[in-house]
Enzyme design. Structure first.
Site, PDB file in Angstrom:
ATOM      1  N   PRO A 188       0.857  -1.202   0.000  1.00  0.00           N
ATOM      2  CA  PRO A 188       0.000   0.000   0.000  1.00  0.00           C
ATOM      3  C   PRO A 188       0.885   1.240   0.000  1.00  0.00           C
ATOM      4  CG  PRO A 188       0.101  -0.952   2.198  1.00  0.00           C
ATOM      5  CD  PRO A 188       0.893  -1.859   1.323  1.00  0.00           C
ATOM      6  N   ASP A 236       6.122   2.702   1.606  1.00  0.00           N
ATOM      7  CA  ASP A 236       5.172   1.689   2.056  1.00  0.00           C
ATOM      8  C   ASP A 236       4.479   2.218   3.310  1.00  0.00           C
ATOM      9  OD1 ASP A 236       3.866  -0.538   3.102  1.00  0.00           O
ATOM     10  OD2 ASP A 236       5.434  -1.940   2.467  1.00  0.00           O
ATOM     11  N   HIS A 237       3.178   2.437   3.198  1.00  0.00           N
ATOM     12  CA  HIS A 237       2.454   3.052   4.305  1.00  0.00           C
ATOM     13  C   HIS A 237       2.302   2.110   5.496  1.00  0.00           C
ATOM     14  CE1 HIS A 237       0.435   6.513   5.780  1.00  0.00           C
ATOM     15  NE2 HIS A 237       0.010   6.950   4.611  1.00  0.00           N
ATOM     16  N   ARG A 238       2.694   0.838   5.341  1.00  0.00           N
ATOM     17  CA  ARG A 238       2.621  -0.082   6.476  1.00  0.00           C
ATOM     18  C   ARG A 238       3.740   0.156   7.482  1.00  0.00           C
ATOM     19  NH1 ARG A 238       2.740  -5.668   3.308  1.00  0.00           N
ATOM     20  NH2 ARG A 238       4.422  -4.481   2.300  1.00  0.00           N
TER      21      ARG A 238
END
Length: 496
Positions: A290, A466-468
């Site tokens: 994401p 990576d938004h994680r």
């Protein structure tokens, strides 16, 4: 009659399971020596020459230029020379106290490894290593190679035939079971089994192997296919007349025209080598990560002027990319969340893996496609040292001689797409990394300096992350750190 020795395409490292045969350097009937280059192969990482671990006469070439060969499949068969074969025969002869039993032959001309306390596939691999020269591929050798005469046949085995006399599938042959699936899987499986699973969309991580120590066999993949959700059966109560079969759409007409567009097909280019790897990696990145993107315009005038001043003083001056690389490594030290990787366990749980060091990858365009060499331990290098390593890696990558180790193992990627004359791009993260910084072209633009308009050297920085692993605050902080370093370069370049 002396049996030829079959040399299997060796494990290429970095999770590579196949290679394209580019050209042969030898022909049938040629006499070759140990470590003599016999072929050039192109992997998804680089082009390398394969040396022979055997000396003798070329008996057979297993493949034609342009073909793709799986790891563990035959590459070349070599008939040993007279003296070497005699020594090898003596070496392979059984002791007087042990009855001679013919080995169980495989489809590849090898033999099943003799039973031992360890796994048979490991024994088979060790036997091949013992017969090797120690120089299978550049950077990937087998131990014990000293150029001595080696045995020309596998050790005699005493195998109890407990099963009916049935042809054993090649993919269950222990001589093939010696490469590991990259990532979370620990079971050793055949490249053929791996390909079968890939073509049918079977996730090997969900399969429990039925072989020794959980080894995944072809029958396990076939069982998974049988237990998959079957296609919906037509309702028995539905009248036959109401069932409408979907017409099969031809992919291409006999006249060489595309059935969908009606246009003549000009060419078909197989997706393989670097292009195949790039396509697979980018598709995986898009489907799994994401991602989010932030960007900022940067006044690079001070950095450009600094380089010009260094040039005026004479001597070697690092390129702009090396200076920016120096800023990036400093930024990653301050924001280590972007120098990580996410790992997913078999039970679905995830971990963020942090690294003690930075392997800075940089995108390099070559005739073979886009590759990403990585500068190992980049955080320890000065701008000049970074520049030298970037230039070296770029050259070996363009020559197609970079090793898999040089083209893998990055923890963060720097992409200078400004060389193509573009200002910005929302780049795709180089999986399994979690961030990539793009640098656009540096051009003259109007810029407000101390309340007045001026013409400045401006570039655009784009960070995809990576938004994680982090939120916008971390991503923005890192991007602003690099931007500030470009606008005030002397603050970080005391070591140049």
């Amino acid at each position: 009659m002396i049996e030829p020795r079959v040399f299997l395409l060796p494990d290429l490292g970095e999770g590579l399971t196949e290679a394209e045969l580019v050209s042969w350097h030898v022909a049938v009937g040629d006499e070759i020596a140990v470590d003599q280059p016999i072929a050039e192969v192109e992997t998804a990482k680089s082009a390398v020459e394969v040396p022979s671990p055997y000396a003798g006469i070329v008996a057979e070439l297993h493949g034609r230029p342009g073909e793709t060969i799986d790891v563990g499949k035959p590459l070349i068969s070599v008939t040993p020379l007279g003296s070497a074969s005699v020594a090898a025969a003596d070496d392979a002869a059984p002791s007087p106290t042990q009855p001679e039993v013919e080995p169980a032959e495989t489809e590849l001309g090898g033999s099943v490894a003799e039973p031992a306390a360890s796994h048979p596939e490991a024994e088979a691999y060790r036997e091949e290593e013992k017969a090797g020269s120690g120089n299978v591929l550049i950077g990937y050798g087998t131990p014990g190679g000293h150029g001595q005469a080696r045995r020309t046949r596998a050790p005699k085995t005493a195998v109890a035939l407990a099963e009916p006399a049935e042809a054993k599938p090649a993919e269950d042959d222990p001589t093939l079971l010696r490469t590991r699936v990259p990532g979370k899987l620990g079971a050793v499986i055949s490249p053929l089994v791996r390909r079968m699973a890939r073509e049918h969309g079977v996730d090997l991580g969900d399969i429990s192997g039925s072989g020794d120590s959980g080894l995944i066999m072809r029958r396990d993949v076939e069982a998974a296919l049988r237990t998959a959700a079957p296609a919906a059966e037509p309702d028995e109560a539905e009248p036959e007349a109401k069932r409408v079969e979907a017409p099969e759409r031809p992919a291409e007409s006999r006249e060489g025209r595309d059935a969908r567009t009606g246009l003549a097909i000009a060419a078909r280019t197989p997706v393989r080598g670097v292009r195949k790897t790039v396509a697979t990696n980018m598709a995986r990145s898009r489907s799994e990560i994401p991602e989010a993107t932030v960007w900022v315009d940067v006044d690079a005038t001070a950095l450009v002027e600094l380089r010009q001043a260094l040039k005026a003083n004479g001597g070697e001056v690092p390129g702009l990319l090396a200076f920016i690389a120096r800023f990036v490594t400093a930024g990653l030290k301050k924001y280590p969340e972007l120098n990580t990787r996410i790992e997913t366990a078999d039970d679905g749980s995830q971990e963020i893996v942090a690294f003690d060091g930075i392997n800075l990858g940089f995108a390099a365009q070559t005739d073979r496609g886009l590759v990403v060499p990585s500068v190992r331990g980049a955080e320890k290098l000065t701008a000049r040292e970074l520049d030298a390593e970037i230039r070296r890696l770029t050259q070996v990558a363009r020559d197609g001689k970079a090793t898999p180790a040089e083209l893998g193992g990055g923890t963060f990627t720097l992409n200078n797409y400004g060389v193509f004359g573009v200002d910005g791009s929302a780049a795709i993260i180089n999986h399994p990394e979690v961030g990539i910084l793009g640098v656009g072209r540096i051009i003259d633009k109007p810029w407000v300096v101390n309340g007045a308009l001026a013409v400045r050297k401006v570039t655009e920085l784009t960070l995809t992350f990576d938004h994680r692993v982090c939120d916008g605050g971390t991503a923005g902080g890192f991007l602003r750190f690099v931007a500030d370093a470009i606008e005030n370069p002397t603050s970080l370049l005391a070591d140049i």
